[in-house]
Design an enzyme around this catalytic site. Structure first.
Site, short mmCIF file in Angstrom:
data_model
loop_
_atom_site.label_atom_id
_atom_site.label_comp_id
_atom_site.label_asym_id
_atom_site.label_seq_id
_atom_site.Cartn_x
_atom_site.Cartn_y
_atom_site.Cartn_z
CE1 TYR A 106 4.07 -6.30 3.77
CE2 TYR A 106 3.35 -8.60 3.71
CZ TYR A 106 3.47 -7.36 3.11
OH TYR A 106 3.00 -7.18 1.83
CG ASP A 145 -1.99 -1.03 1.19
OD1 ASP A 145 -2.27 -1.55 0.10
OD2 ASP A 145 -2.55 -1.34 2.27
#
Length: 262
Positions: free
Chosen positions: A110, A55
Site C-alpha cells: 500500500y 474500505d
C-alpha cells in the site's frame, strides 16, 4: 479457463471493494459487467475472488481478481468496455484452475499519500522503521477477533512530486491497519508524536486504538501473486474520467486558495 486480472479503481464512489447488498462496490460492478458479457452464470460457481478487500474511499492501482470463464477471449477484449468509468483492468493472465488471488498472494503493498503540508519527513521515516518485522498491531487496526500479529516486510517514507508518501509491504494486513500506521506517522510529521511513542504502540498492544488517517489518501499499490500480466488498455471513457477528476481538483485547489486569501 481461469483468468486473473489486475484491476485499478478510484474509490471515491464505491462503498469499498467487497460485494454488498444495495451498495455500489467494485466487486459488484465487475460481477455485473461479467454478467452482461455472459462470462459466467454464477459468480460463486466461477470461483470469482479478489485478493483482498479495500474500505470505502480507498483506491487501487493493482488489485488482483480471478474467475473461471468459457469465453476467455471475450473477457480479455470486452470486460473494460463494460466496466464503469471509475474501474478498469490493466492486465490479464491465464492461471492454474486452483489459483486463488487471496491465498496465493505473496505480499501486498500500500501507499498512503499525505496532504501537501510542512511535514518532517525525516522523523516520519525514522518512525516507519519500527514497523518491519512481526508485531501485534492491535493499536493500529480493527482486529475484530483476528490474530493481531502481522509480518511487515518493509516500510518507508519518501517524497514524490511534492507529496510525502508512506509505502508499506506485508504478507497480509488487518482492517484499517495501514490507515492506523499512516495516522501515527502524520502526527510524527507534525511534531505531535515521536519515534519512541510509535514504538511504544507496538510494544504495548493493550490500550486504545490509534485513530486512522482518512481513506482518501490510501492506494492498494501492488499484490504480488507471482504473475506476469499481459497489458490491457483502459476504455476511453475511463481515461476521460480521470482527466476530468484531475482537472476538477486542480480548479478546486486554486479556488480554495483564493478563498483563504479573503
Amino acid at each position: 479457463m481461469r483468468l486473473a486480472f489486475r484491476v485499478a479503481y478510484l474509490g471515491d464512489a464505491f462503498f469499498g471493494s467487497q460485494l454488498q447488498r444495495d451498495r455500489r462496490t467494485v466487486e459488484g460492478e465487475v460481477i455485473a459487467a461479467a454478467g452482461r458479457l455472459a462470462l459466467f452464470d454464477d459468480w460463486r460457481a466461477a470461483g470469482f475472488a479478489f485478493a483482498g478487500r479495500t474500505d470505502r474511499g480507498v483506491h487501487a492501482k493493482a488489485q488482483v481478481m480471478a474467475f473461471d470463464t468459457a469465453d476467455p477471449e471475450r473477457a480479455r477484449s470486452a470486460l473494460n468496455l463494460q466496466l464503469p468509468r471509475d474501474c478498469w483492468c490493466t492486465g490479464v493472465a491465464g492461471v492454474p484452475e486452483t489459483f486463488h488471488p487471496r491465498y496465493d498472494a505473496r505480499s501486498r503493498t500500500y501507499r498512503y499519500f499525505f496532504p501537501r503540508a510542512a511535514l518532517d519527513g525525516s522523523a516520519m521515516e525514522g518512525a516507519a522503521r519500527a514497523f518491519p518485522g512481526e508485531h501485534d498491531f492491535s493499536r493500529f487496526a480493527r482486529v475484530e477477533g483476528k490474530d493481531p500479529v502481522r509480518k511487515v516486510l518493509s516500510a518507508r517514507v519518501f517524497r514524490e512530486e511534492g507529496f510525502t508518501c508512506f509505502e508499506v509491504t506485508a504478507e497480509s494486513f488487518l482492517w484499517q491497519m495501514v490507515r492506523g500506521m499512516a495516522g501515527a506517522l502524520l502526527l510524527v510529521g507534525a511534531g505531535r508524536l515521536d519515534e519512541k511513542e510509535v514504538q511504544a504502540l507496538l510494544d504495548n498492544p493493550a490500550g486504545d486504538r490509534h485513530p486512522p488517517a482518512p481513506s482518501s489518501g490510501l492506494v492498494l499499490w501492488e499484490v504480488d501473486c507471482g504473475i506476469g500480466f499481459e497489458p490491457l488498455a483502459r476504455a476511453p471513457r475511463s481515461t476521460a474520467f480521470l482527466s476530468t477528476v484531475r482537472g476538477h481538483h486542480e480548479v478546486m485547489a486554486r479556488v480554495t486558495s483564493l478563498l483563504e486569501e479573503g
